[in-house]
Design an enzyme around this catalytic site. Structure first.
Site, PDB file in Angstrom:
ATOM      1  N   GLN A 126       0.825  -1.201   0.000  1.00  0.00           N
ATOM      2  CA  GLN A 126       0.000   0.000   0.000  1.00  0.00           C
ATOM      3  C   GLN A 126       0.867   1.262   0.000  1.00  0.00           C
ATOM      4  OE1 GLN A 126      -3.182  -0.145  -0.437  1.00  0.00           O
ATOM      5  NE2 GLN A 126      -3.545  -2.324  -0.060  1.00  0.00           N
ATOM      6  N   TYR A 165      -6.378 -12.048  -4.176  1.00  0.00           N
ATOM      7  CA  TYR A 165      -5.439 -10.976  -4.553  1.00  0.00           C
ATOM      8  C   TYR A 165      -4.697 -10.565  -3.275  1.00  0.00           C
ATOM      9  CZ  TYR A 165      -8.995 -10.749  -8.253  1.00  0.00           C
ATOM     10  OH  TYR A 165      -9.903 -11.051  -9.241  1.00  0.00           O
ATOM     11  N   CYS A 222     -10.329  -0.007  -5.596  1.00  0.00           N
ATOM     12  CA  CYS A 222      -9.518   1.212  -5.730  1.00  0.00           C
ATOM     13  C   CYS A 222      -9.933   2.054  -6.933  1.00  0.00           C
ATOM     14  CB  CYS A 222      -8.028   0.869  -5.812  1.00  0.00           C
ATOM     15  SG  CYS A 222      -7.577  -0.239  -7.150  1.00  0.00           S
TER      16      CYS A 222
END
Length: 412
Positions: free
Chosen positions: A242, A278, A368
């Site tokens: 991230q 994922y 996202c």
């Protein structure tokens, strides 16, 4: 009836920006056409140069702001002020960001997702709003200077740093007196949780893809150390992590809050099962095992990320599977809970159908991109899942990007 005025590429018109569009643009109207305004903030009146023209809509970029929005400020990013595409919200007041982003999300969920009633939005504005990015990819020009790509261009801004990036990360890499690199290469730099900087040279990836191939380690070891809670991961600096320094803990805490008090049903003698799709290095697996006592099956395409997860979480009931989610999920034991964090393109109908067929009790879906997230929401509804919670994380301050987490329960 008034005929639509004929426009042509290159024309300059005056428009009032009325609302935000997905992708960081503003929306205006001119003689019956929708106008997408690159660089426009709701409340602006601008002179706009037409760059793309269709029958019912047009697109252009701002050449002058004649009346600024109350939310317009001086550019907060030196690189963006010179044309870099890094901070498309550099001239937007930070206090207005969350409102604009939630408006974009709501619009996408209504139009694409078919959602007519949203759960109460939970808003998480991650701080700091500048100097938050601990990893960055830079282009290298023909002279060997590293910098940030201009919007929709291969040209680079090499004389100024981006305000997103932790300041010390770019020392000596960008700007006056910076070192030179192999022309045409890509530079990956990161500061890890031990405070060590790692700088590597890699080949430029094809458009829309990322490369994990390191050609040369220029500083540090090329192996970053990242810590969340009681767990420590060590992995290749080119692997996914991230971007915002506070994002891993913020997302983990939210998932923990969702799983608190969940009563699992239909648990057989094997015990609870969860999927982490994922999954990367397995960031969320410790939270899932701690809250549910579940055996977690993590699916990740990158072999390096999966290997890092195995090394970090070896004492936990976590099994890593390497490959594409759509190819592996059908081989896994049926889950009670699924957490998925797909790329910007979203999970897609095939993946959602495969998860739905496994009939999990609860799904936590991290998105996202608001448009692909909204498309996925429509697929969840189609397969009998209802969205009970919805959280927005402003995890990319200064940009139009943000993270959304939806919590879905099976109702049929």
């Amino acid at each position: 009836m008034t005929d639509t005025v004929e426009l042509a590429k290159g024309d300059i018109i005056s428009v009032d920006v009325q609302r935000p569009a997905h992708g960081g643009e503003g929306i205006a109207h001119h003689d019956g056409r929708v106008i997408f305004v690159q660089g426009g903030i709701p409340g602006d009146t601008v002179d706009l140069e037409i760059t793309q023209l269709k029958k019912n809509w047009a697109r252009g970029h701002v050449v002058a702001v004649t009346t600024p929005s109350a939310d317009r400020v001086d550019s907060r990013c030196p690189a963006a002020a010179l044309g870099a595409g890094c901070c498309d919200y550099a001239e937007l007041n930070p206090e207005a960001e969350m409102g604009i982003k939630t408006r974009v999300l709501t619009d996408q969920l209504e139009r694409i997702g078919g959602v007519d009633k949203l759960p109460n939005l939970e808003l998480h504005d991650l701080q700091p709003s500048a100097g938050w990015r601990t990893r960055v990819r830079l282009g290298v020009d023909a002279s060997g200077r590293a910098g940030f790509r201009k919007l929709k261009s291969t040209e680079l801004v090499t004389s100024a740093a981006c305000s997103q990036v932790v300041p010390q990360l770019l020392d000596g890499l960008v700007g006056e007196g910076a070192q030179r690199f192999t022309p045409g290469a890509e530079i990956i730099a990161a500061i890890d949780d031990n405070g060590n900087r790692h700088v590597v040279e890699s080949r430029k990836a094809p458009r829309g893809r990322r490369t994990e191939t390191i050609l040369k380690v220029l500083e540090g070891t090329g192996e970053v150390v990242q810590k969340v809670g009681d767990y420590t991961w060590t992995f290749n600096v080119s692997s996914f992590w991230q971007a915002h320094a506070k994002a891993p803990s913020a997302y983990s805490q939210f998932i923990a809050s969702v799983l608190d008090g969940v009563e699992l049903i239909d648990v057989d003698k094997r015990g609870p099962v969860a999927w982490d799709l994922y999954g990367g290095v397995g960031l969320f697996a410790p939270v899932i095992t701690a809250k549910l006592g579940a055996h977690v099956h993590s699916v990740e395409l990158s072999e390096g990320s999966a290997e890092s997860g195995e090394a970090a979480l070896g004492e936990l009931p976590v099994t890593f599977h390497t490959g594409k989610v759509e190819g592996i999920s059908s081989q896994l034991p049926s889950p009670h809970v699924v957490v998925l964090d797909p790329p910007r393109t979203g999970a897609g109908s095939d993946v959602i159908e495969s998860i739905a067929q496994a009939r999990p009790q609860l799904v936590i879906h991290i998105g996202c991109d608001p448009a692909t997230f909204a498309r996925d929401v429509a697929d969840w509804s189609k397969h009998g899942f209802e969205m009970d919670q919805l959280a927005v994380f402003n995890a990319f301050p200064g940009t139009h990007h943000f993270e959304t987490i939806g919590v879905f329960t099976r109702v049929s």
